[in-house]
Design a protein around this motif. Structure first.
Motif, PDB file in Angstrom:
ATOM      1  N   VAL A  45       0.832  -1.212   0.000  1.00 46.26           N
ATOM      2  CA  VAL A  45       0.000   0.000   0.000  1.00 46.26           C
ATOM      3  C   VAL A  45       0.861   1.255   0.000  1.00 46.26           C
ATOM      4  O   VAL A  45       0.469   2.286  -0.559  1.00 46.26           O
ATOM      5  N   GLU A  46       2.050   1.188   0.573  1.00 41.86           N
ATOM      6  CA  GLU A  46       2.956   2.345   0.519  1.00 41.86           C
ATOM      7  C   GLU A  46       3.418   2.603  -0.908  1.00 41.86           C
ATOM      8  O   GLU A  46       3.542   3.749  -1.337  1.00 41.86           O
ATOM      9  N   SER A  47       3.661   1.525  -1.655  1.00 40.30           N
ATOM     10  CA  SER A  47       4.008   1.660  -3.068  1.00 40.30           C
ATOM     11  C   SER A  47       2.836   2.243  -3.842  1.00 40.30           C
ATOM     12  O   SER A  47       3.019   3.085  -4.742  1.00 40.30           O
ATOM     13  N   LEU A  48       1.628   1.814  -3.508  1.00 36.21           N
ATOM     14  CA  LEU A  48       0.432   2.349  -4.161  1.00 36.21           C
ATOM     15  C   LEU A  48       0.301   3.845  -3.921  1.00 36.21           C
ATOM     16  O   LEU A  48      -0.014   4.608  -4.846  1.00 36.21           O
ATOM     17  N   ILE A  49       0.542   4.278  -2.693  1.00 34.73           N
ATOM     18  CA  ILE A  49       0.453   5.709  -2.373  1.00 34.73           C
ATOM     19  C   ILE A  49       1.479   6.504  -3.181  1.00 34.73           C
ATOM     20  O   ILE A  49       1.173   7.577  -3.710  1.00 34.73           O
ATOM     21  N   ARG A  50       2.671   5.963  -3.275  1.00 40.51           N
ATOM     22  CA  ARG A  50       3.708   6.666  -4.042  1.00 40.51           C
ATOM     23  C   ARG A  50       3.301   6.807  -5.501  1.00 40.51           C
ATOM     24  O   ARG A  50       3.411   7.885  -6.095  1.00 40.51           O
ATOM     25  N   GLN A  51       2.820   5.707  -6.103  1.00 44.21           N
ATOM     26  CA  GLN A  51       2.486   5.732  -7.524  1.00 44.21           C
ATOM     27  C   GLN A  51       1.187   6.472  -7.812  1.00 44.21           C
ATOM     28  O   GLN A  51       1.104   7.246  -8.775  1.00 44.21           O
ATOM     29  N   ALA A  52       0.174   6.248  -6.980  1.00 41.22           N
ATOM     30  CA  ALA A  52      -1.144   6.836  -7.254  1.00 41.22           C
ATOM     31  C   ALA A  52      -1.238   8.285  -6.812  1.00 41.22           C
ATOM     32  O   ALA A  52      -1.896   9.099  -7.467  1.00 41.22           O
ATOM     33  N   VAL A  53      -0.587   8.624  -5.705  1.00 48.26           N
ATOM     34  CA  VAL A  53      -0.746   9.963  -5.126  1.00 48.26           C
ATOM     35  C   VAL A  53       0.496  10.829  -5.337  1.00 48.26           C
ATOM     36  O   VAL A  53       0.435  11.881  -5.972  1.00 48.26           O
ATOM     37  N   ASN A  54       1.621  10.372  -4.813  1.00 48.77           N
ATOM     38  CA  ASN A  54       2.803  11.237  -4.765  1.00 48.77           C
ATOM     39  C   ASN A  54       3.326  11.648  -6.137  1.00 48.77           C
ATOM     40  O   ASN A  54       3.781  12.780  -6.324  1.00 48.77           O
ATOM     41  N   LEU A  55       3.274  10.737  -7.107  1.00 49.74           N
ATOM     42  CA  LEU A  55       3.850  11.021  -8.419  1.00 49.74           C
ATOM     43  C   LEU A  55       2.961  11.901  -9.292  1.00 49.74           C
ATOM     44  O   LEU A  55       3.403  12.364 -10.334  1.00 49.74           O
TER      45      LEU A  55
END
Length: 487
Positions: free
Chosen positions: A431-441
């Motif tokens: 889910v941390e990877s998801l946040i990085r890809q979906a939100v942060n980027l």
């Protein structure tokens, strides 16, 4: 921007033109000057010719479909669910459709409108209607389904709409920046509407259970990100701009990922049990409804084992376990505080307890080992000894970090040894990877202010892409246009 190519519906001519152009590109003239740059240039021209030929083929296919009375009648029947009581046929209209290769086709199609009676007028007025042929095929926006879904795809996954436009131009889809933005939100809003329909079905007891998770080992990971949302200012509008302006407020989108692991603890990425990603800006209550909908639809009650893993956010451990209980999760359901989040608190404790790096790292490694082996009580006793000998600000830090571990222990969130024995993940990296890809980027950054509605759409679209479910998502969108009168 390159001009559109208008289809002639002559396949032989299109094929001949393609063959003539590509044949020249295959000739090995000036072989001494041939290098990577020359090859790339020819590759690009061959691709361009192939895309134009593909567009001509699709244009001819659409032309033939538009001439089929049987298909026109089928499209009329399968879109009558969109008609109103006063909707009537209203002759034919010419419509332009853009295909791949920037090929444009003009079709003459049946048209329907809604007649509205105006009490103060002698005649009825006409509302804007639609072409059932285009509605049925998902082409009401003037693009073929592949072009529309590709525009939405790059509009969502690119770093910006401008970046999406450059990529689309490379693939000979030449439309304006504003149109790319509008179509991305249009396509995504349909996805949000479909999700809302499932939420309503869950509330009314009509949501179907797919039982995808039967006898599976399921991991549910939850976390939050950060996005700056535009909040309109109150008061009078500015004279020059006629706008009130806005302020930015950081809001936490809450995200989930649901996936299956095999007996060795490796993530299962097969298409029969797809990864489910999603999120929302509607607070924890809206998030809980979405989570419950997905878990019910996937058949969480039929799972073999379930692991809920997250950080120490209070709302997660207060509200999600009751949802799992409501859905009758299997007896073998574990709640786990992500190991690396817990380790961060141990590191903070060590930083405050010791004066040298060697002492800090030595204690930290021993503490982490105790925690992983299930000796949380021994660890907390040891932490308590340091607290008794500390004072002032140092004592506050040590007490705060020990209390974090104690709270997690009382909630039974520290069963790392048992979860590891079952070969289930100890970390929330998914889910941390998801946040990085979906939100942060895309969603998070300096000077990025999102309208909440647009942020919700963009988050939903990016989650579908990251989960590898884009094709299924697109199919559901295009299926939503089919609406017989019985629906």
């Amino acid at each position: 921007m390159k001009n559109n190519i208008y289809s002639t519906f002559d396949f032989s001519k299109s094929l001949s033109h393609f063959q003539e152009k590509v044949t020249k590109l295959l000739e090995l003239t000036n072989i001494s000057e041939f290098d990577g740059r020359v090859l790339k240039l020819r590759e690009d021209k061959i691709r361009e010719s192939a895309l134009i030929l593909a567009g001509e083929c699709i244009a001819l296919l659409l032309h033939n479909l538009s001439k089929s009375q049987d298909f026109l009648e089928k499209s009329m029947q399968h879109t009558q669910g969109w008609w109103h009581k006063t909707t009537q046929k209203h002759g034919y209209k010419k419509r332009q459709i853009l295909t791949v290769g920037n090929v444009e086709v003009t079709l003459k199609l049946p048209y329907v409108v809604e007649r509205i009676y105006q009490p103060n007028q002698d005649k009825k007025s006409l509302r804007e209607g639609f072409c059932p042929f285009l509605k049925y095929l998902g082409m009401a926006e003037g693009l073929t389904p592949l072009v529309l879904s590709t525009v939405a795809q790059y509009g969502a996954i690119a770093g910006s709409f401008e970046a999406a436009r450059r990529t689309l131009i490379d693939w000979r889809i030449n439309i304006s920046l504003k149109r790319i933005e509008r179509l991305t939100y249009y396509f995504g809003q349909i996805g949000i509407d479909l999700r809302n329909n499932k939420l309503n079905d869950l509330k009314s007891g009509n949501l179907s259970n797919l039982n995808n998770l039967q006898d599976q080992r399921v991991v549910i990971a939850v976390d939050g990100g950060r996005t700056c949302i535009r909040i309109p200012k109150k008061g009078k509008r500015r004279v020059k701009t006629n706008r009130r302006g806005f302020t930015g407020e950081w809001i936490e989108p809450k995200l989930l990922t649901i996936y299956v692991v095999n007996e060795q603890g490796k993530k299962n990425k097969t298409s029969d049990i797809p990864i489910t990603n999603d999120g929302t800006y509607e607070g924890y209550q809206g998030f809980l409804e979405i989570l419950e909908m997905y878990l019910f639809r996937l058949g969480i009650s039929q799972a073999k084992q379930v692991l809920l893993i997250a950080d120490g956010a209070e709302w997660i451990w207060k509200h999600i376990p009751p949802v799992l209980k409501k859905l009758e999760c299997p007896h073998e359901t574990y709640h786990l505080l992500a190991f690396y989040h817990t380790a961060e608190h141990l590191q903070t404790f060590a930083d405050a307890a010791f004066n040298t790096d060697n002492e800090r790292q030595s204690w930290f490694k021993k503490a982490r080992s105790l925690l992983r082996k299930g000796h949380a009580l021994d660890l907390m006793r040891n932490m308590g000894e340091f607290i008794l000998s500390a004072s002032g600000e140092r004592c506050k830090i040590l007490g705060r970090e020990r209390n974090y571990i104690l709270k997690a222990y009382r909630r039974r969130l520290l069963k790392y040894n048992k979860v590891a024995y079952k070969k289930l993940p100890l970390g929330s990296g998914a889910v941390e990877s998801l946040i990085r890809q979906a939100v942060n980027l895309r969603m998070k950054g300096n000077s990025k202010f999102w309208l909440k509605t647009n942020a919700e759409i963009m988050l939903h679209l990016r989650c579908q892409w990251i989960a590898g479910r884009w094709d299924n998502f697109c199919n559901s969108v295009f299926n939503s246009f089919i609406k017989p009168i019985s629906a």
